[in-house]
Design an enzyme around this catalytic site. Structure first.
Site, PDB file in Angstrom:
ATOM      1  N   GLY A  48      50.326  34.740  34.844  1.00  0.00           N
ATOM      2  CA  GLY A  48      49.547  34.055  35.592  1.00  0.00           C
ATOM      3  C   GLY A  48      48.282  32.915  35.339  1.00  0.00           C
ATOM      4  N   GLU A 102      42.578  34.358  31.900  1.00  0.00           N
ATOM      5  CA  GLU A 102      42.375  35.336  32.721  1.00  0.00           C
ATOM      6  C   GLU A 102      42.068  34.313  34.164  1.00  0.00           C
ATOM      7  OE1 GLU A 102      44.833  37.868  33.475  1.00  0.00           O
ATOM      8  OE2 GLU A 102      44.148  38.838  34.016  1.00  0.00           O
ATOM      9  N   ASP A 103      44.114  34.314  35.088  1.00  0.00           N
ATOM     10  CA  ASP A 103      44.467  34.098  36.243  1.00  0.00           C
ATOM     11  C   ASP A 103      43.176  34.258  37.145  1.00  0.00           C
ATOM     12  OD1 ASP A 103      46.313  36.114  36.792  1.00  0.00           O
ATOM     13  OD2 ASP A 103      47.086  35.456  37.310  1.00  0.00           O
ATOM     14  N   ASP A 106      41.579  41.045  39.734  1.00  0.00           N
ATOM     15  CA  ASP A 106      41.362  41.985  41.205  1.00  0.00           C
ATOM     16  C   ASP A 106      41.136  43.567  41.105  1.00  0.00           C
ATOM     17  OD1 ASP A 106      44.161  41.859  43.729  1.00  0.00           O
ATOM     18  OD2 ASP A 106      43.149  44.358  42.989  1.00  0.00           O
ATOM     19  N   LYS A 134      37.732  38.969  43.096  1.00  0.00           N
ATOM     20  CA  LYS A 134      38.336  39.565  44.103  1.00  0.00           C
ATOM     21  C   LYS A 134      36.872  40.702  43.629  1.00  0.00           C
ATOM     22  CE  LYS A 134      42.880  38.993  44.930  1.00  0.00           C
ATOM     23  NZ  LYS A 134      43.963  39.818  45.450  1.00  0.00           N
ATOM     24  N   PHE A 155      45.670  38.078  49.569  1.00  0.00           N
ATOM     25  CA  PHE A 155      46.706  37.958  48.123  1.00  0.00           C
ATOM     26  C   PHE A 155      46.955  36.368  47.927  1.00  0.00           C
ATOM     27  CE2 PHE A 155      51.074  37.488  46.667  1.00  0.00           C
ATOM     28  CZ  PHE A 155      50.419  37.989  45.080  1.00  0.00           C
ATOM     29  N   ASP A 162      51.749  34.022  41.337  1.00  0.00           N
ATOM     30  CA  ASP A 162      53.033  34.178  41.768  1.00  0.00           C
ATOM     31  C   ASP A 162      53.091  35.730  43.023  1.00  0.00           C
ATOM     32  OD1 ASP A 162      52.907  36.501  40.004  1.00  0.00           O
ATOM     33  OD2 ASP A 162      54.388  37.382  40.089  1.00  0.00           O
TER      34      ASP A 162
HETATM   35  P1  IMP Z   1      44.025  43.912  38.474  1.00  0.00           P
HETATM   36  O1  IMP Z   1      44.791  44.706  36.608  1.00  0.00           O
HETATM   37  O2  IMP Z   1      43.933  44.563  39.405  1.00  0.00           O
HETATM   38  O3  IMP Z   1      42.578  43.045  37.963  1.00  0.00           O
HETATM   39  O4  IMP Z   1      45.009  42.930  38.441  1.00  0.00           O
HETATM   40  C1  IMP Z   1      44.695  41.660  37.104  1.00  0.00           C
HETATM   41  C2  IMP Z   1      46.401  40.892  38.074  1.00  0.00           C
HETATM   42  O5  IMP Z   1      47.472  40.872  38.733  1.00  0.00           O
HETATM   43  C3  IMP Z   1      46.084  39.432  37.937  1.00  0.00           C
HETATM   44  O6  IMP Z   1      46.184  38.747  36.496  1.00  0.00           O
HETATM   45  C4  IMP Z   1      47.456  38.540  38.433  1.00  0.00           C
HETATM   46  O7  IMP Z   1      48.527  38.783  37.449  1.00  0.00           O
HETATM   47  C5  IMP Z   1      47.622  40.150  39.076  1.00  0.00           C
HETATM   48  N1  IMP Z   1      46.878  39.278  40.594  1.00  0.00           N
HETATM   49  C6  IMP Z   1      45.720  40.204  41.575  1.00  0.00           C
HETATM   50  N2  IMP Z   1      46.094  39.630  42.819  1.00  0.00           N
HETATM   51  C7  IMP Z   1      46.597  38.628  42.745  1.00  0.00           C
HETATM   52  C8  IMP Z   1      47.135  37.431  44.379  1.00  0.00           C
HETATM   53  O8  IMP Z   1      46.084  37.885  44.656  1.00  0.00           O
HETATM   54  N3  IMP Z   1      48.232  37.481  43.342  1.00  0.00           N
HETATM   55  C9  IMP Z   1      48.920  37.225  42.866  1.00  0.00           C
HETATM   56  N4  IMP Z   1      48.330  37.890  41.650  1.00  0.00           N
HETATM   57  C10 IMP Z   1      47.545  38.709  41.397  1.00  0.00           C
END
Ligand code: IMP
Length: 177
Positions: A48, A102-103, A106, A134, A155, A162
């Site tokens: 991402g 990092e993109d 979440d 977020k 989302f 993606d």
């Molecule tokens: P986390 O481990 O829950 O913080 O998720 C991180 C990863 O989930 C990010 O690096 C993204 O690849 C993916 N991700 C989280 N939220 C979104 C979203 O809204 N759209 C697309 N990918 C997301």
């Protein structure tokens, strides 16, 4: 385009290219100041963050290294919570200043997992640089030093992010309708 179709879902523009670029430049400027003379290693988390990394690093004017790791936790529009490492780290970060690129943060579980792993290699410091956060979805306490934009719990796709593998190739960011 105000709305786009990605597979079976419709997304509406929420962060235009101009806003993204303005924030990326501002964050790069901060990094340029904070890391002067520190020879940092940027650790970009694929897939991402590939566009964010490319834009950010072109605004960073420090001597630095850039490497890539590939992790996966998301399936469809939900974080699965379990993180798989698909491409590992191939640079020795011992006694180095590491900046994770990092993109989007979440739940924060991906970053927590990366921090745990990196700490074992005794870097001099680790900072997180995220395009998007977020705050309402964070499940772990994370110190995110560099964040371009905070967003609601929706989302999103575009600018590298993606939905089910599609929608990465846009200049703007779009939110699920
Ligand atoms: P986390 O481990 O829950 O913080 O998720 C991180 C990863 O989930 C990010 O690096 C993204 O690849 C993916 N991700 C989280 N939220 C979104 C979203 O809204 N759209 C697309 N990918 C997301």
């Amino acid at each position: 385009m105000d709305t786009i179709q990605v597979k079976d879902k419709t997304f509406r523009i929420s962060i235009p290219e101009s806003k993204i670029q303005e924030r990326v430049k501002a964050i790069a400027n901060k990094i340029n100041q904070d890391y002067a003379g520190k020879n940092p290693v940027f650790l970009s988390v694929l897939n991402g963050s590939f566009i964010f990394t490319a834009d950010l690093l072109r605004q960073v004017n420090l001597p630095c290294e850039i490497c890539f790791v590939k992790l996966a936790s998301y399936q469809g529009v939900n974080s699965s919570g379990s993180i798989r490492e698909l491409i590992g780290l191939n640079v020795d970060v011992t006694n180095r200043h590491v900046i994770i690129v990092e993109d989007i943060v979440d739940t924060g579980l991906t970053m927590a997992h990366m921090l745990d792993n990196l700490m074992k290699q005794n870097p001099s410091s680790i900072d997180i640089c995220a395009l998007l956060v977020k705050p309402g979805k964070l499940q772990v306490k994370l110190d995110i030093r560099y964040c371009c934009l905070e967003i609601p719990n929706d989302f999103i796709v575009g600018y590298g992010l993606d939905y089910d593998g599609y929608g990465r190739n846009t200049k703007d960011i779009y939110t699920l309708v």
